[in-house]
Design a protein around this motif. Structure first.
Motif, PDB file in Angstrom:
ATOM      1  N   PRO A   1      10.631   4.736   2.978  1.00  0.00           N
ATOM      2  CA  PRO A   1       9.360   5.313   2.545  1.00  0.00           C
ATOM      3  C   PRO A   1       8.747   6.165   3.636  1.00  0.00           C
ATOM      4  O   PRO A   1       8.900   5.917   4.821  1.00  0.00           O
ATOM      5  CB  PRO A   1       8.499   4.072   2.261  1.00  0.00           C
ATOM      6  CG  PRO A   1       9.105   2.981   3.068  1.00  0.00           C
ATOM      7  CD  PRO A   1      10.568   3.276   3.095  1.00  0.00           C
ATOM      8  N   ARG A   2       8.063   7.242   3.220  1.00  0.00           N
ATOM      9  CA  ARG A   2       7.396   8.111   4.170  1.00  0.00           C
ATOM     10  C   ARG A   2       6.198   7.385   4.786  1.00  0.00           C
ATOM     11  O   ARG A   2       5.640   6.461   4.214  1.00  0.00           O
ATOM     12  CB  ARG A   2       6.925   9.383   3.470  1.00  0.00           C
ATOM     13  CG  ARG A   2       8.055  10.249   2.919  1.00  0.00           C
ATOM     14  CD  ARG A   2       7.484  11.419   2.145  1.00  0.00           C
ATOM     15  NE  ARG A   2       6.671  10.937   1.018  1.00  0.00           N
ATOM     16  CZ  ARG A   2       5.936  11.751   0.247  1.00  0.00           C
ATOM     17  NH1 ARG A   2       5.905  13.042   0.507  1.00  0.00           N
ATOM     18  NH2 ARG A   2       5.240  11.256  -0.755  1.00  0.00           N
ATOM     19  N   THR A   3       5.774   7.874   5.964  1.00  0.00           N
ATOM     20  CA  THR A   3       4.623   7.279   6.643  1.00  0.00           C
ATOM     21  C   THR A   3       3.382   7.359   5.766  1.00  0.00           C
ATOM     22  O   THR A   3       2.576   6.429   5.712  1.00  0.00           O
ATOM     23  CB  THR A   3       4.361   7.998   7.976  1.00  0.00           C
ATOM     24  OG1 THR A   3       5.525   7.878   8.800  1.00  0.00           O
ATOM     25  CG2 THR A   3       3.172   7.388   8.700  1.00  0.00           C
TER      26      THR A   3
ATOM     27  N   ASP B   1       3.258   7.320   2.520  1.00  0.00           N
ATOM     28  CA  ASP B   1       3.366   6.299   1.474  1.00  0.00           C
ATOM     29  C   ASP B   1       2.984   4.934   2.032  1.00  0.00           C
ATOM     30  O   ASP B   1       2.302   4.151   1.366  1.00  0.00           O
ATOM     31  CB  ASP B   1       4.793   6.249   0.926  1.00  0.00           C
ATOM     32  CG  ASP B   1       5.167   7.520   0.173  1.00  0.00           C
ATOM     33  OD1 ASP B   1       4.248   8.215  -0.285  1.00  0.00           O
ATOM     34  OD2 ASP B   1       6.363   7.804   0.067  1.00  0.00           O
ATOM     35  N   HIS B   2       3.455   4.660   3.237  1.00  0.00           N
ATOM     36  CA  HIS B   2       3.152   3.394   3.899  1.00  0.00           C
ATOM     37  C   HIS B   2       1.637   3.247   4.062  1.00  0.00           C
ATOM     38  O   HIS B   2       1.064   2.199   3.749  1.00  0.00           O
ATOM     39  CB  HIS B   2       3.838   3.369   5.264  1.00  0.00           C
ATOM     40  CG  HIS B   2       3.586   2.128   6.055  1.00  0.00           C
ATOM     41  ND1 HIS B   2       4.279   0.955   5.849  1.00  0.00           N
ATOM     42  CD2 HIS B   2       2.709   1.869   7.060  1.00  0.00           C
ATOM     43  CE1 HIS B   2       3.854   0.028   6.702  1.00  0.00           C
ATOM     44  NE2 HIS B   2       2.897   0.557   7.445  1.00  0.00           N
ATOM     45  N   GLN B   3       0.972   4.297   4.522  1.00  0.00           N
ATOM     46  CA  GLN B   3      -0.468   4.251   4.731  1.00  0.00           C
ATOM     47  C   GLN B   3      -1.220   4.146   3.405  1.00  0.00           C
ATOM     48  O   GLN B   3      -2.200   3.414   3.290  1.00  0.00           O
ATOM     49  CB  GLN B   3      -0.932   5.500   5.501  1.00  0.00           C
ATOM     50  CG  GLN B   3      -2.389   5.483   5.925  1.00  0.00           C
ATOM     51  CD  GLN B   3      -2.699   4.417   6.971  1.00  0.00           C
ATOM     52  OE1 GLN B   3      -1.792   3.765   7.495  1.00  0.00           O
ATOM     53  NE2 GLN B   3      -3.969   4.217   7.271  1.00  0.00           N
TER      54      GLN B   3
ATOM     55  N   ARG C   1      -0.193   2.745   0.698  1.00  0.00           N
ATOM     56  CA  ARG C   1      -0.036   1.381   0.184  1.00  0.00           C
ATOM     57  C   ARG C   1      -0.963   0.416   0.904  1.00  0.00           C
ATOM     58  O   ARG C   1      -1.588  -0.449   0.294  1.00  0.00           O
ATOM     59  CB  ARG C   1       1.415   0.935   0.321  1.00  0.00           C
ATOM     60  CG  ARG C   1       1.703  -0.412  -0.309  1.00  0.00           C
ATOM     61  CD  ARG C   1       1.601  -0.352  -1.815  1.00  0.00           C
ATOM     62  NE  ARG C   1       2.743   0.282  -2.427  1.00  0.00           N
ATOM     63  CZ  ARG C   1       2.885   0.480  -3.734  1.00  0.00           C
ATOM     64  NH1 ARG C   1       1.925   0.087  -4.559  1.00  0.00           N
ATOM     65  NH2 ARG C   1       3.964   1.072  -4.226  1.00  0.00           N
ATOM     66  N   ARG C   2      -1.080   0.565   2.219  1.00  0.00           N
ATOM     67  CA  ARG C   2      -1.988  -0.282   2.989  1.00  0.00           C
ATOM     68  C   ARG C   2      -3.443  -0.049   2.557  1.00  0.00           C
ATOM     69  O   ARG C   2      -4.230  -0.989   2.448  1.00  0.00           O
ATOM     70  CB  ARG C   2      -1.802  -0.007   4.486  1.00  0.00           C
ATOM     71  CG  ARG C   2      -0.513  -0.582   5.050  1.00  0.00           C
ATOM     72  CD  ARG C   2      -0.176  -0.001   6.414  1.00  0.00           C
ATOM     73  NE  ARG C   2      -1.138  -0.380   7.433  1.00  0.00           N
ATOM     74  CZ  ARG C   2      -1.083  -1.511   8.136  1.00  0.00           C
ATOM     75  NH1 ARG C   2      -0.106  -2.380   7.925  1.00  0.00           N
ATOM     76  NH2 ARG C   2      -1.979  -1.761   9.066  1.00  0.00           N
TER      77      ARG C   2
ATOM     78  N   HIS D   1       4.997  -7.459   2.976  1.00  0.00           N
ATOM     79  CA  HIS D   1       5.815  -6.466   3.673  1.00  0.00           C
ATOM     80  C   HIS D   1       4.954  -5.615   4.604  1.00  0.00           C
ATOM     81  O   HIS D   1       5.393  -5.235   5.706  1.00  0.00           O
ATOM     82  CB  HIS D   1       6.519  -5.571   2.653  1.00  0.00           C
ATOM     83  CG  HIS D   1       7.238  -4.402   3.261  1.00  0.00           C
ATOM     84  ND1 HIS D   1       8.423  -4.527   3.958  1.00  0.00           N
ATOM     85  CD2 HIS D   1       6.919  -3.077   3.286  1.00  0.00           C
ATOM     86  CE1 HIS D   1       8.813  -3.333   4.383  1.00  0.00           C
ATOM     87  NE2 HIS D   1       7.926  -2.435   3.992  1.00  0.00           N
ATOM     88  N   TYR D   2       3.723  -5.325   4.169  1.00  0.00           N
ATOM     89  CA  TYR D   2       2.833  -4.473   4.959  1.00  0.00           C
ATOM     90  C   TYR D   2       1.921  -5.267   5.893  1.00  0.00           C
ATOM     91  O   TYR D   2       1.463  -4.731   6.906  1.00  0.00           O
ATOM     92  CB  TYR D   2       1.985  -3.613   4.022  1.00  0.00           C
ATOM     93  CG  TYR D   2       2.792  -2.552   3.315  1.00  0.00           C
ATOM     94  CD1 TYR D   2       3.236  -1.429   3.996  1.00  0.00           C
ATOM     95  CD2 TYR D   2       3.126  -2.695   1.970  1.00  0.00           C
ATOM     96  CE1 TYR D   2       4.002  -0.458   3.352  1.00  0.00           C
ATOM     97  CE2 TYR D   2       3.875  -1.725   1.320  1.00  0.00           C
ATOM     98  CZ  TYR D   2       4.310  -0.606   2.022  1.00  0.00           C
ATOM     99  OH  TYR D   2       5.070   0.341   1.391  1.00  0.00           O
TER     100      TYR D   2
END
Length: 217
Positions: free
Chosen positions: A2-4, A6-8, A10-11, A48-49
Motif C-alpha cells: 500500500p502507498r504511504t 493509503d496508510h495515512q 486508513r489511520r 495492523h496499523y
C-alpha cells in the motif's frame, strides 16, 4: 504494497471512528473492536496499523490537534491577506477552540476526554503540553506583531499576557461547555472581546472589522 497516502488515510479513518465513539459514548467506551466496527473495517486491520489501544488513542489525539491547528492557521492566513486588525484575528482564532456551536462542542468534548486521560498517560500528556506551548507561543507572536504596528503598548510582556489570554479562553470554554444556558455563546464571545480589548489598546494601520466576521474564502 500500500502507498504511504493509503496508510495515512486508513489511520485517519480509524481516528475519525475513535472521535465518533467519544462523542456518543465517551472515551471509556473506545475499544479496538468497537472502533473497527465504527470504521467499517476488521479488527485485524486496525491492529495492523496500531499495535495497541493506547497507540490508537495517541494517534487520534494528535490527529485531532493537528486538524484544529491547520484550521486556525488557514483562518489566520485568510484574515492577514485582507489586512484584518490583529486583535480581531486573535479573537477569531481563539474562538475556534471554544464550544460555540454543535461542531465545536463536539470537538471540545473530544479534547476534554483526551485531556482527562492525559493526566495518567505520559505520552498523551506530552501532546497536551506541546499543544499548550504552541498556543501560548502563537498568541505571544501575535502580541509582538501588534506591538510593532501599535495595537499593543510596548511595555506589555507578551509572554505573561499570552499566558493570561490562554488561561482566560480555556476557562470560558469550560464554563460554556458545562453551562451553555448560564453562559451563552454570545456572552462568552463578548467576554473574550472585552478581555482582549484591555490588551489591544492602540490603533494600527490595518483595516478594522468586527470580531466574529469571517474573511471571504
Amino acid at each position: 504494497m500500500p502507498r504511504t497516502s493509503d496508510h495515512q488515510e486508513r489511520r485517519q479513518q480509524v481516528a475519525a471512528a475513535v472521535e465518533r465513539i467519544i462523542t456518543t459514548d465517551g472515551l471509556n467506551a473506545v475499544t479496538v473492536a468497537k472502533t473497527a466496527a465504527e470504521a467499517g473495517i476488521s479488527v485485524g486491520l486496525v491492529q495492523h496499523y496500531f499495535r495497541s489501544k493506547d497507540e490508537m488513542l495517541l494517534f487520534a489525539y494528535g490527529h485531532a490537534l493537528q486538524r484544529f491547528e491547520q484550521r486556525v492557521t488557514a483562518l489566520v492566513g485568510r484574515a492577514e491577506e485582507v489586512g484584518t486588525r490583529i486583535e480581531h484575528i486573535v479573537v477569531d482564532a481563539l474562538a475556534e477552540s471554544m464550544p460555540l456551536d454543535a461542531e465545536r462542542r463536539r470537538e471540545w468534548r473530544i479534547a476534554l476526554a483526551f485531556t482527562g486521560r492525559a493526566a495518567d498517560d505520559p505520552r498523551l500528556g506530552e501532546l497536551k503540553v506541546a499543544a499548550l506551548r504552541r498556543t501560548r507561543a502563537l498568541i505571544a507572536q501575535a502580541l509582538i506583531n501588534a506591538k510593532e504596528c501599535g495595537e499593543v503598548a510596548p511595555e506589555v510582556d507578551e509572554h505573561v499576557a499570552a499566558a493570561r489570554i490562554a488561561a482566560y479562553v480555556e476557562g470560558l470554554a469550560a464554563h460554556l461547555h458545562a453551562d451553555p444556558e448560564g453562559l451563552t455563546p454570545d456572552a462568552a464571545l463578548a467576554a473574550l472581546g472585552d478581555h482582549l480589548a484591555g490588551v489591544f489598546t492602540g490603533q494600527c494601520e490595518l483595516r478594522h472589522r468586527e470580531p466574529g466576521e469571517r474573511p471571504a474564502g
